[in-house]
Design a protein around this motif. Structure first.
Motif, PDB file in Angstrom:
ATOM      1  N   GLU A  10       0.763   4.237   1.086  1.00 56.03           N
ATOM      2  CA  GLU A  10       0.921   4.987   2.339  1.00 56.03           C
ATOM      3  C   GLU A  10       1.830   4.233   3.310  1.00 56.03           C
ATOM      4  O   GLU A  10       2.690   4.815   3.956  1.00 56.03           O
ATOM      5  CB  GLU A  10      -0.447   5.200   3.010  1.00 56.03           C
ATOM      6  CG  GLU A  10      -1.414   6.064   2.214  1.00 56.03           C
ATOM      7  CD  GLU A  10      -2.106   5.324   1.075  1.00 56.03           C
ATOM      8  OE1 GLU A  10      -1.823   4.109   0.891  1.00 56.03           O
ATOM      9  OE2 GLU A  10      -2.911   5.945   0.373  1.00 56.03           O
TER      10      GLU A  10
ATOM     11  N   GLU B  44      -6.858   1.473   6.106  1.00 56.84           N
ATOM     12  CA  GLU B  44      -5.419   1.740   6.150  1.00 56.84           C
ATOM     13  C   GLU B  44      -4.952   2.165   7.535  1.00 56.84           C
ATOM     14  O   GLU B  44      -3.818   1.874   7.934  1.00 56.84           O
ATOM     15  CB  GLU B  44      -5.053   2.816   5.111  1.00 56.84           C
ATOM     16  CG  GLU B  44      -5.145   2.264   3.697  1.00 56.84           C
ATOM     17  CD  GLU B  44      -4.762   3.265   2.616  1.00 56.84           C
ATOM     18  OE1 GLU B  44      -4.774   2.881   1.446  1.00 56.84           O
ATOM     19  OE2 GLU B  44      -4.452   4.416   2.934  1.00 56.84           O
TER      20      GLU B  44
ATOM     21  N   ASP C  29       0.864  -1.173   0.000  1.00 51.73           N
ATOM     22  CA  ASP C  29       0.000   0.000   0.000  1.00 51.73           C
ATOM     23  C   ASP C  29       0.909   1.234   0.000  1.00 51.73           C
ATOM     24  O   ASP C  29       1.883   1.282   0.766  1.00 51.73           O
ATOM     25  CB  ASP C  29      -0.852  -0.037   1.287  1.00 51.73           C
ATOM     26  CG  ASP C  29      -2.249   0.487   1.053  1.00 51.73           C
ATOM     27  OD1 ASP C  29      -2.464   1.173   0.032  1.00 51.73           O
ATOM     28  OD2 ASP C  29      -3.127   0.215   1.887  1.00 51.73           O
TER      29      ASP C  29
HETATM   30 MG    MG Z   1      -3.426   3.166  -0.173  1.00 54.47          MG
END
Ligand code: MG
Length: 380
Positions: free
Chosen positions: A147, A214, A145
């Motif tokens: 981030e 997330e 991911d």
């Molecule tokens: Mg993401």
């Protein structure tokens, strides 16, 4: 590097194949798994020459076996687990969407294989179990991911961290009114301003549930309490996330919004190589970086996720399952975008939380919630 790609025909999987092809000689693809998109798998088999391939149905497995007699063709859940458990692998990429990622991830961990994890639902459902087993087995969980990939790169000494700052593009409805969001069509919702992704995650990005998932993912990956995780809306998607240290220093990772970069880094970590992304980042061209507070009234799913994460137990499992099923109902035009939130909230409200659940309890609550969510429509 000997790798396998679990979910090679999805958006992340296909970009991973591009990363692999861009570094000839560096990767050896041991196995591919790809649901039932055998057209795409055929192409990928020719491009990467794997030893094993897994599809969903026996019928498609027989079809592919005839075409590729020298490759070991497997099918179903057992095939997926066999591929993820294969100790020939040095690293596996788990890039399936939804709950399918959990079992292969655990299978790889049990066999001491490092995991590049693109499937956030795995950590949302069973983050405590997955991270505990990974630690015991000395297995690295490398986030794909963007981030978390960013935070992973900015994080040096965990003890000196003040907080994690997770950025969010804000999705297609950032500047829209609540009424616009309530009346949003599937087509409008699938039109993400910055990222081209699979359908499930694109809908989650429009409701900001993706950011909520997330936050829970970051809590598990980096062992960080929820009050030290901040979500900041950043429409340009240049700053992919940041870490603030106790002395006030903030370290952020920047770049063009391209998934090739985090996919490649999760597969080559701790080393870096020239990649598919050849543009050099230009601060002057980027010119402006804007940041704003997320609007929890317009995007209440983000609130649900913080609440579920803080509560822990099986509540995040229920939230994840209800949301995923509701997203599929929305994609079939059976409910509105806003009802994804309403249904998820209701399922969470009706749930009797189980603290420190076992894997069996997690999977059971997942199944129960999915059935309840699908039945919700019948009783409406
Ligand atoms: Mg993401």
């Amino acid at each position: 590097m000997k790798i396998s790609i679990i979910g090679s025909t999805g958006s992340i999987g296909r970009q991973a194949i591009e990363v692999v092809r861009n570094m000839p000689g560096f990767f050896e693809v041991i196995s591919l798994t790809g649901g039932d998109n055998i057209e795409e798998l055929r192409k990928q088999i020719k491009l990467t020459n794997p030893q094993n391939v897994c599809v969903k149905s026996e019928e498609n497995a027989l079809k592919l076996q005839k075409e590729f007699p020298t490759i070991n063709i497997l099918y179903g859940d057992k095939g997926l687990i066999d591929i993820a458990s294969d100790k020939t692998n040095e690293r596996i990429l788990v890039s399936v969407s939804g709950k399918t990622g959990l079992k292969p991830t655990l299978a790889a961990i049990e066999n001491g294989i490092d995991v590049a994890l693109a499937n956030k639902e795995t950590l949302v459902m069973a983050g405590d179990i997955v991270m505990k087993r990974a630690k015991e087995k000395g297995v690295k969980i490398l986030p794909v991911d963007s981030e978390h990939g960013a935070i992973h790169q900015c994080l040096s000494n965990r003890k000196e961290v003040e907080k994690l700052i997770i950025t969010a593009s804000g999705g297609p409805f950032r500047t829209k009114t609540i009424e616009d969001i309530k009346n949003a069509t599937v087509e409008e919702t699938l039109h993400h301003p910055r990222w081209n992704m699979g359908k499930k995650i694109t809908i989650d990005s429009a409701t900001l549930m993706n950011k909520g998932l997330e936050v829970i993912e970051a809590h598990h990956l980096f062992d960080m309490p929820y009050d030290k995780i901040q979500v900041v809306v950043h429409p340009q998607s240049i700053v992919h996330s940041a870490v603030e240290y106790v002395d006030g220093s903030v370290i952020a990772q920047l770049g063009f919004p391209s998934m090739h970069i985090p996919i490649q880094y999760a597969l080559t970590h701790p080393h870096r190589f020239e990649g598919v992304e050849t543009r050099s980042f230009d601060f002057v061209k980027a010119a402006r970086l804007d940041f704003e507070e997320p609007d929890f009234e317009k995007f209440p799913c983000l609130k649900l996720a913080f609440a579920a994460g803080k509560e822990g137990g099986t509540l995040p499992v229920v939230m994840n399952a209800a949301n995923e099923e509701a997203v599929y109902l929305f994609l079939q035009n059976k409910i509105s975008l806003w009802e994804i939130y309403e249904i998820t909230k209701r399922m969470m409200g009706e749930h009797k939380n189980i603290p420190n659940p076992s894997l069996e309890e997690i999977l059971e609550q997942d199944t129960i919630t999915r059935e309840k969510t699908r039945n919700f429509l019948l009783n409406k």
